[in-house]
Design a protein around this motif. Structure first.
Motif, PDB file in Angstrom:
ATOM      1  N   LEU A   5      -2.591   5.819   0.480  1.00  0.00           N
ATOM      2  CA  LEU A   5      -2.837   7.348  -0.559  1.00  0.00           C
ATOM      3  C   LEU A   5      -2.230   8.174   0.838  1.00  0.00           C
ATOM      4  O   LEU A   5      -1.429   8.648   0.740  1.00  0.00           O
ATOM      5  CB  LEU A   5      -4.286   7.741  -0.237  1.00  0.00           C
ATOM      6  N   ALA A   6      -2.384   8.122   2.041  1.00  0.00           N
ATOM      7  CA  ALA A   6      -2.365   8.585   3.368  1.00  0.00           C
ATOM      8  C   ALA A   6      -0.908   8.022   3.364  1.00  0.00           C
ATOM      9  O   ALA A   6       0.032   9.070   3.963  1.00  0.00           O
ATOM     10  CB  ALA A   6      -3.503   8.829   4.334  1.00  0.00           C
TER      11      ALA A   6
ATOM     12  N   ASP B 286      -3.763  15.723   2.269  1.00  0.00           N
ATOM     13  CA  ASP B 286      -3.809  14.151   3.142  1.00  0.00           C
ATOM     14  C   ASP B 286      -5.164  14.060   4.062  1.00  0.00           C
ATOM     15  O   ASP B 286      -5.321  12.862   4.875  1.00  0.00           O
ATOM     16  CB  ASP B 286      -3.104  14.126   4.219  1.00  0.00           C
ATOM     17  N   ALA B 287      -5.219  15.188   4.727  1.00  0.00           N
ATOM     18  CA  ALA B 287      -6.813  15.351   5.183  1.00  0.00           C
ATOM     19  C   ALA B 287      -7.837  15.017   4.748  1.00  0.00           C
ATOM     20  O   ALA B 287      -9.208  13.805   5.317  1.00  0.00           O
ATOM     21  CB  ALA B 287      -7.103  17.115   5.526  1.00  0.00           C
ATOM     22  N   VAL B 288      -7.852  14.599   3.252  1.00  0.00           N
ATOM     23  CA  VAL B 288      -9.239  14.472   2.552  1.00  0.00           C
ATOM     24  C   VAL B 288      -9.015  12.574   2.654  1.00  0.00           C
ATOM     25  O   VAL B 288     -10.359  11.909   2.897  1.00  0.00           O
ATOM     26  CB  VAL B 288      -8.715  14.923   1.271  1.00  0.00           C
ATOM     27  N   CYS B 289      -8.019  12.231   2.305  1.00  0.00           N
ATOM     28  CA  CYS B 289      -7.218  10.731   2.798  1.00  0.00           C
ATOM     29  C   CYS B 289      -8.416  10.812   4.289  1.00  0.00           C
ATOM     30  O   CYS B 289      -8.538   9.450   4.090  1.00  0.00           O
ATOM     31  CB  CYS B 289      -6.638  10.519   2.045  1.00  0.00           C
ATOM     32  N   ILE B 290      -7.315  11.334   5.724  1.00  0.00           N
ATOM     33  CA  ILE B 290      -8.012  10.787   6.419  1.00  0.00           C
ATOM     34  C   ILE B 290      -8.762  10.431   6.990  1.00  0.00           C
ATOM     35  O   ILE B 290      -9.787   9.472   7.288  1.00  0.00           O
ATOM     36  CB  ILE B 290      -6.977  11.254   7.354  1.00  0.00           C
ATOM     37  N   ALA B 291      -9.670  12.101   6.794  1.00  0.00           N
ATOM     38  CA  ALA B 291     -11.082  11.817   6.135  1.00  0.00           C
ATOM     39  C   ALA B 291     -11.888  10.594   5.715  1.00  0.00           C
ATOM     40  O   ALA B 291     -12.619  10.088   6.499  1.00  0.00           O
ATOM     41  CB  ALA B 291     -11.632  12.824   5.684  1.00  0.00           C
TER      42      ALA B 291
ATOM     43  N   ILE C  27      -2.258  -2.117  -6.766  1.00  0.00           N
ATOM     44  CA  ILE C  27      -1.981  -2.728  -6.089  1.00  0.00           C
ATOM     45  C   ILE C  27      -2.793  -1.989  -4.894  1.00  0.00           C
ATOM     46  O   ILE C  27      -2.348  -3.201  -3.530  1.00  0.00           O
ATOM     47  CB  ILE C  27      -0.873  -2.197  -6.053  1.00  0.00           C
ATOM     48  N   ILE C  28      -3.516  -1.015  -5.166  1.00  0.00           N
ATOM     49  CA  ILE C  28      -3.748   0.007  -3.447  1.00  0.00           C
ATOM     50  C   ILE C  28      -5.316  -0.787  -3.008  1.00  0.00           C
ATOM     51  O   ILE C  28      -5.644  -0.886  -2.520  1.00  0.00           O
ATOM     52  CB  ILE C  28      -4.094   0.990  -4.182  1.00  0.00           C
TER      53      ILE C  28
ATOM     54  N   GLY D  25       0.696  -0.937   0.150  1.00  0.00           N
ATOM     55  CA  GLY D  25       0.069  -0.301  -0.254  1.00  0.00           C
ATOM     56  C   GLY D  25       0.550   1.218   0.199  1.00  0.00           C
ATOM     57  O   GLY D  25       0.640   2.296  -0.328  1.00  0.00           O
ATOM     58  N   MET D  26       1.979   1.135   0.718  1.00  0.00           N
ATOM     59  CA  MET D  26       3.033   2.466   0.421  1.00  0.00           C
ATOM     60  C   MET D  26       3.922   2.530  -0.452  1.00  0.00           C
ATOM     61  O   MET D  26       4.081   4.580  -1.150  1.00  0.00           O
ATOM     62  CB  MET D  26       3.782   2.349   1.402  1.00  0.00           C
ATOM     63  N   ALA D  27       4.231   1.848  -0.986  1.00  0.00           N
ATOM     64  CA  ALA D  27       4.814   1.030  -2.455  1.00  0.00           C
ATOM     65  C   ALA D  27       3.685   2.078  -3.702  1.00  0.00           C
ATOM     66  O   ALA D  27       3.868   3.536  -4.331  1.00  0.00           O
ATOM     67  CB  ALA D  27       5.043   0.162  -2.924  1.00  0.00           C
ATOM     68  N   GLY D  28       2.925   2.227  -3.273  1.00  0.00           N
ATOM     69  CA  GLY D  28       1.668   2.331  -4.368  1.00  0.00           C
ATOM     70  C   GLY D  28       1.118   3.655  -4.179  1.00  0.00           C
ATOM     71  O   GLY D  28       1.178   5.125  -5.088  1.00  0.00           O
ATOM     72  N   GLY D  29       0.993   3.943  -2.571  1.00  0.00           N
ATOM     73  CA  GLY D  29       0.814   5.312  -2.720  1.00  0.00           C
ATOM     74  C   GLY D  29       2.270   6.197  -2.709  1.00  0.00           C
ATOM     75  O   GLY D  29       1.500   7.804  -2.764  1.00  0.00           O
TER      76      GLY D  29
END
Length: 316
Positions: free
Chosen positions: A180-181, A212-217, A149-150, A14-18
């Motif tokens: 994504l985050a 980032d705020a959008v992704c966390i939300a 992948i994500i 997930g981190m790689a894709g993001g």
């Protein structure tokens, strides 16, 4: 069914894709602002030129390290996946005798994704001159594979209907927004450990903080939806398994605390601050990474608890 390495595989994949998507976004912002500055320069627009210069400097700072981080994460994720296989020496059969399934599609996408990232990294490090169309095609392919992948991990877990806690459709967007985050955390960490005047990259950092705020939300909304769908904290609900057998603390502190509440607060402070400090972006990046791992750790842990309870019930 799955070993301990799978949580790490899900995290690094997930981190790689993001991170790949974050790097492509930063490159696109730098290129678009630079092209616009060409027209702005004719009109003697100092503001437009400054905007373009800021984004180009930001890309020069974080572009290559983000690509390196994405490549290393994809490589480590692949190693973790191989390490969890019953017979890793037969992994080549996925390519020689492919069978259509969500798992095989994901494994093939990860392998191809790693190859494309290595190619892009080699081009960047060695300064290989390729045609614009070829370079754009490679980046589009990398972005498409990153999206696969994500998304595919959540879809694959959904397909295992014997594990009820994985059956929620909201697991897919939860993993999506988390990836994504986690990917956006990479440029934050790069900026935090770099000896650079943060005044020079305040504008790009605030753009990333908004995203980032959008992704966390999105994570928070997906989690709330899953909570409601699975029956809340009722004793018999699948969601209640997140608080059983030692998972409660990792879930509340590791995921909710570090992965949602802390990043949201830091993103809000980033948008209000005139100048963002290095410790601020470092903490933001690290807490997001911690939350991303513990989400996957808890999701995999829930399956272990559920299977143990099922076996015990059958035994009774």
């Amino acid at each position: 069914m799955f070993g301990e390495l799978i949580a790490w595989y899900l995290f690094f994949g997930g981190m790689a894709g993001g991170a790949c998507l974050a790097g492509l976004l930063i490159k696109a912002c730098a290129s678009i602002s630079w092209r616009k500055a060409g027209g702005a320069a004719l009109a003697s627009s100092a503001l437009g030129q400054r905007h373009a210069l800021v984004w180009r400097q930001f890309h020069d700072l974080v572009g290559r390290p983000t690509l390196i981080a994405a490549t290393l994460a994809a490589a480590v994720g692949s190693i973790c996946l191989l390490g969890d296989m019953v017979r890793p020496e037969q992994a080549h059969l996925l390519f020689i005798r492919p069978v259509f399934s969500v798992l095989n599609v994901g494994a093939l996408a990860l392998a191809l994704f790693l190859v494309v990232l290595i190619a892009l990294l080699a081009i960047d490090l060695r300064g290989i001159d390729l045609s614009f169309r070829v370079l754009v095609a490679l980046k589009v392919l990398a972005g498409a594979l990153a999206c696969v992948i994500i998304v595919y991990t959540g879809i694959y877990l959904n397909s295992i209907w014997t594990i009820v806690p994985w059956s929620s459709a909201f697991l897919v967007p939860l993993f999506l927004f988390s990836s994504l985050a986690t990917g956006l955390a990479v440029p934050f960490l790069v900026v935090g450990i770099s000896n650079v005047d943060l005044k020079l990259c305040s504008e790009p950092l605030k753009v990333l903080a908004r995203l980032d705020a959008v992704c966390i939300a999105g994570e928070m909304i997906s989690l709330i939806a899953m909570f409601i769908q699975m029956g809340g904290l009722d004793e018999q609900s699948p969601f209640a398994l997140f608080f059983s057998d030692g998972l409660g603390l990792p879930f509340l502190l590791g995921f909710i605390g570090c992965g949602i509440l802390a990043p949201l607060l830091l993103d809000a402070l980033s948008l209000r601050a005139r100048v963002i400090g290095p410790w601020h972006v470092l903490v933001l990046g690290f807490t997001t990474m911690i939350g991303g791992y513990f989400l996957r750790y808890c999701v995999m842990g829930v399956s272990v608890v559920f299977r143990a309870m099922t076996i015990a019930a059958i035994g009774v």
